[in-house]
Every structure is written in C-alpha cells, then in structure tokens.
Scaffold this motif. Structure first.
Motif, PDB file in Angstrom:
ATOM      1  N   TYR A   1       5.336  -5.206   1.609  1.00 31.57           N
ATOM      2  CA  TYR A   1       5.028  -6.592   1.873  1.00 31.57           C
ATOM      3  C   TYR A   1       6.102  -7.538   0.740  1.00 31.57           C
ATOM      4  O   TYR A   1       6.222  -8.682   0.981  1.00 31.57           O
TER       5      TYR A   1
ATOM      6  N   LYS B   1       4.290   0.968   3.475  1.00 29.88           N
ATOM      7  CA  LYS B   1       4.071  -0.256   4.049  1.00 29.88           C
ATOM      8  C   LYS B   1       4.029  -1.574   3.182  1.00 29.88           C
ATOM      9  O   LYS B   1       3.134  -1.839   2.432  1.00 29.88           O
TER      10      LYS B   1
ATOM     11  N   ALA C   1      -4.258  -1.649   1.931  1.00 21.74           N
ATOM     12  CA  ALA C   1      -5.842  -1.617   2.081  1.00 21.74           C
ATOM     13  C   ALA C   1      -6.316  -0.729   3.058  1.00 21.74           C
ATOM     14  O   ALA C   1      -7.030   0.289   3.016  1.00 21.74           O
ATOM     15  N   SER C   2      -5.382  -0.761   4.266  1.00 17.52           N
ATOM     16  CA  SER C   2      -6.096  -0.143   5.317  1.00 17.52           C
ATOM     17  C   SER C   2      -5.807   1.297   5.408  1.00 17.52           C
ATOM     18  O   SER C   2      -6.328   2.303   5.741  1.00 17.52           O
TER      19      SER C   2
ATOM     20  N   GLU D   1     -11.782 -11.963   2.348  1.00 16.32           N
ATOM     21  CA  GLU D   1     -12.032 -11.601   3.724  1.00 16.32           C
ATOM     22  C   GLU D   1     -13.517 -11.036   3.870  1.00 16.32           C
ATOM     23  O   GLU D   1     -13.719  -9.803   4.432  1.00 16.32           O
TER      24      GLU D   1
ATOM     25  N   GLN E   1      -5.172  -2.862  -5.657  1.00 19.44           N
ATOM     26  CA  GLN E   1      -3.957  -2.365  -4.988  1.00 19.44           C
ATOM     27  C   GLN E   1      -2.587  -2.619  -5.804  1.00 19.44           C
ATOM     28  O   GLN E   1      -1.653  -2.258  -5.365  1.00 19.44           O
TER      29      GLN E   1
END
Ligand code: BGP
Length: 478
Positions: free
Chosen positions: A441, A439, A432-433, A183, A21
């Motif tokens: 952070y 998006k 990731a999604s 995860e 990422q």
C-alpha cells in the motif's frame, strides 16, 4: 488536476499503520505474545482468523509475519523522517496492548513498552506530526485468550479500562487524537482478529460474538469517559470498517437485504455514537434467540459517553441480492463478501474499486451521526515491481488515491465534516487478511517478501512525491 479550496485549512493529511503490521520486535522490550503473533501466512491463516485456533504458542514450521514485520520497532526514526519529508500532519499508529501489559492482567505496566511509545511520540512531535492513536488494533494479549476466553469474558472490560487509563495518563501531554477499537465490526467477520475469540466445538458462535461486542462497546464507552476526564480537549472516536452496501436491484427485497447488511455494521456505531442499542438489534437478538448478558449500569455508561468523532476505513463498496443466481457471483472486499458489481472495477485481490462509493459512504455516515468523520484508512493493495534503478512506478496507486481523494473532496463540498485523511500503509507493511508483504500500500517500498527474505531497505515510490505535493497544496493539486 486542480481543485481549489476543497479541503479546509488544518485538514489532517497523513498515513495509518498498526503495531502488529509494522513493529516486529515481537518479544523485545518485555512485550508479551499477542493474538496476531499466532497468525501465520499461508493456508492455515484463514482458519485461525475465523477463530479455529489449535495452539496458543507459535508452531514450528509456520512463518509468522508479525514477528519481524518491517522492523518499525528499530527503524521508527528513519520511517518518521520519511513521513515528515512527505509533510504528514498526522500519523496513525496503534499501541500494542502486550507491550504495555505483557499478560494483559499484570499488576503494573511494563516501563520499557511505555517508553518505546514515548520515544515514538517524541520523534513525531519533533517533526510536527500529530499522533493519532488506536488503542486496540487487532491484538489481544494471548494470556487473556487462554485465561479468560478473551472478549467473551466481562473481565476484559475492566482490564481494557486499566490499559486505556494507563495510556491516557502517560501520554496526556503528547496525544490529542484517540480511537478505541479498530474496525470494531470486524469481530463479526474474523472473530479471532477482531476480538481474540477462539471457539470450541458446540459453541454458539453468534451469541459469543455479540456478547464480546457488548463488552467492547462498554469498554469503549469507559475509555471515552476516562479520556475526557484525564485529557481535557482530547478527541476520542470509534472506528468502523465502512463501505455502503448497494442493493443489486430496486426489488424491495434486495433493498431491505442491503439495509440489513448496512445495519449489521452500523449497529456498533449506533451504540458508540448515539449511546443506545437500536431497536433492530434487539429484534435481531430475539429472532436469533441470542441472550446477551448486560450489567446494571451498562446502559447508562453507553448513554453518557458517546464518541467525539466517527473514524472509518473505506476501501470498497459492497452489493447484495436476494436472488440465488446473482449470489453465485461473489467477490471479496476487505473480508466482506460482496456480490460482484458490474459498474465498478476490482483490485488484484478482488476488492471492489469504487471512488464514488466513498462519497456516498461519507455522506451516509454524516447523515446518520452528524459528527465529524475521520478517514483513517483508504488505499490500494497492489503488487509493485522495482526497476533495476530502484524505481517503483506505481501510477495505479496514484490513480486510485487521486480518485478517492477527489471523491472525499466532493463529500466535503456536500457538507460533510471531515477532520483528516490517513491513507492505509504509507510504508509497505504486512497484510492483515493474508499476511503477505507483496500486497503493498506504501508510498515507501520495503524490501521484504512473503517468506521474510529481503534487506528491509526503504525505497521511495513514485507516489511518494505525488502525495507530498497533495499535502503541500492541501489537496488542490491531485
Ligand atoms: C483493514 C485493517 C488494516 C489493514 C487494511 C488492509 O481491515 O484495519 O489493519 O490491514 O484493512 O487490509 P489488508 O491488509 O488485508 O490488505
């Protein structure tokens, strides 16, 4: 807001990223293609994440955000300097398997890949930042998917053990904190992301997923074993996408349904931390006619090599119900569908925002495992506006983090042992999604959009100074 003595001395504040990422340089330095390099932005992404993969090479006309990402591969010094300026005590990063073993099953590791992470670790240590390393964060060398079917094949256990052992041997003097699979429960929700599983028509998907899970669990235990043997004093943990599932009502059916959902995630950590398959998992396999192949000796490996700490991500709590009417009202939350909870708010991407749920989740995990926890992801994905003076006033992010850190402090007061907190994406990175850049952070803005336009320039946001002060005051000033 002031909080006195909430966080223990030596608490590891920092931020978390993943190779795919941030790095880019997707074929540089001898790196091989990984599963993430096949995940485009846009409408075809979701299907691929779920395991419906038609091509094992990038397809013309698609945009693949991992190929350049935010170019950490070339800019890591500049980025680490910014983390150091914020006072990071630790930085969580992952190693890309295909930088070390480009095909996953090469006879020798790739020296250029090993050297890249040596350089990154040296830079971190020079700045007084402790590396926290995830061995596998959502990427499998594509060759292993094509040749062996990825984690459904037992062969991956041995290849992963070789990969992990190579890392421990090479970095034993530089890295003390490790994590095996990011995860790990993700493989039940996005199988191509979590385990490189690409399905064929007629496949028994559930059985394949749990077979892959077994292989990852054994591989994880073997990595724990190798880590302890090679690096005395190191700590190696697991990593769960956590978030308690609330029953929508006190109807016992709802309560049981919530417990079952929680257990579908805890299953992994029950094995990694307690060292054996829980009874409810055995029943689940029977009820669903799943036959999972295990080899003699697996039980012993699992039993003898439990993890040292429980790493987890927390973004959202979840809720569930047995009432079909209630089930019509769903919302997202890190790919875990959830019944909409009327008592909490939601992010722009529909992820439930529930700071109290963080405290509850931390308590729940500690009650269950009685091992130190490490919060290795938490944060708010939001759209940021840059003013004409290059300012980003992300008060919404500060608010989200303030409430969550406060809640984590309450959990510590409840008696939960927490080693540290690395918020997700301290610098803007690829989602990731969704594969989006918008998006965001970060405490640091990156000039790049969803289509790959932009200068990649880094700009500090308002939250940068805020988080710097949180760290400087060890969480007393939020
Ligand atoms: C977790 C992953 C991360 C990260 C984060 C935020 O599931 O471990 O890799 O991406 O969620 O999710 P997203 O990027 O989809 O907003």
């Amino acid at each position: 807001m002031t909080r006195k003595d909430m966080f223990p001395k030596g608490f590891l504040w920092g931020g978390a990223t993943a190779a795919n990422q941030v790095e880019g340089g997707y074929l540089e330095g001898g790196k091989g293609l990984t599963t993430v390099d096949l995940m485009p932005t846009g409408k075809n992404r979701r299907d691929i994440l779920l395991g419906n993969v038609n091509s094992f090479t990038p397809v013309e006309g698609e945009f693949y955000p991992s190929h350049e990402a935010i170019d950490f591969y070339h800019r890591y010094k500049e980025d680490i300097a910014l983390f150091a300026e914020m006072g990071f005590k630790t930085f969580r990063l992952s190693i890309s398997w295909a930088r070390i073993y480009p095909n996953g099953d090469d006879a020798q590791p790739n020296e250029a890949g090993l050297q890249f992470y040596d350089d990154v670790f040296d830079e971190l240590l020079k700045c007084g930042i402790e590396p926290l390393v995830t061995i596998a964060h959502f990427d499998v060398p594509v060759n292993l998917v094509e040749k062996y079917g990825s984690w459904k094949n037992r062969k991956l256990v041995e290849l992963f053990e070789t990969y992990a052992t190579t890392l421990f041997t090479r970095y034993k003097n530089k890295v003390k904190y490790w994590m095996t699979f990011n995860e790990i429960n993700m493989l039940l929700h996005l199988p191509f992301v979590g385990a490189g599983l690409a399905f064929k028509e007629g496949d028994n998907k559930l059985e394949i997923q749990y077979q892959a899970a077994h292989h990852q669990l054994v591989a994880s235990a073997l990595a724990v074993k190798a880590c302890h043997e090679i690096i005395p004093g190191a700590m190696i943990g697991c990593m769960l996408a956590a978030g308690m599932v609330y029953p929508y009502t006190c109807n016992p059916d709802d309560v049981f349904a919530a417990m079952e959902k929680d257990r579908s995630n805890f299953f992994f950590i029950d094995v990694q931390s307690r060292g054996e398959y829980p009874g409810y998992a055995k029943r689940f396999f029977e009820d669903n006619n799943l036959s999972i192949e295990m080899e003699p000796g697996d039980e012993e490996v699992l039993r003898n090599h439990p993890v040292d700490y429980i790493g987890f991500s927390y973004y959202s709590s979840r809720a569930t119900s047995t009432d079909p009417e209630v089930l019509k009202n769903m919302t997202s939350g890190n790919v875990f569908g959830s019944v909409s909870n009327p008592y909490v708010s939601k992010s722009e991407w529909g992820w439930t925002i529930d700071p109290k749920g963080f405290r509850i989740t931390a308590n729940q995990l500690y009650d269950r495992y009685q091992k130190p926890l490490f919060v290795v992801e938490n944060g708010l994905g939001a759209i940021d506006e840059v003013t004409p003076n290059d300012e980003i006033n992300d008060d919404y992010r500060i608010e989200y983090l303030r409430e969550h850190i406060t809640s984590m402090g309450e959990a510590i007061k409840d008696g939960v042992e927490i080693l540290g907190y690395t918020s997700w994406g301290p610098i803007d990175l690829v989602s990731a999604s969704t594969g989006e850049m918008k998006k965001r952070y970060g405490y640091v803005y990156v000039d790049r959009d969803n289509e790959g336009n932009g200068t990649l320039k880094r700009i500090k946001k308002k939250s940068f100074d805020w988080y710097k002060n949180v760290i400087a005051t060890n969480g007393e000033e939020l």
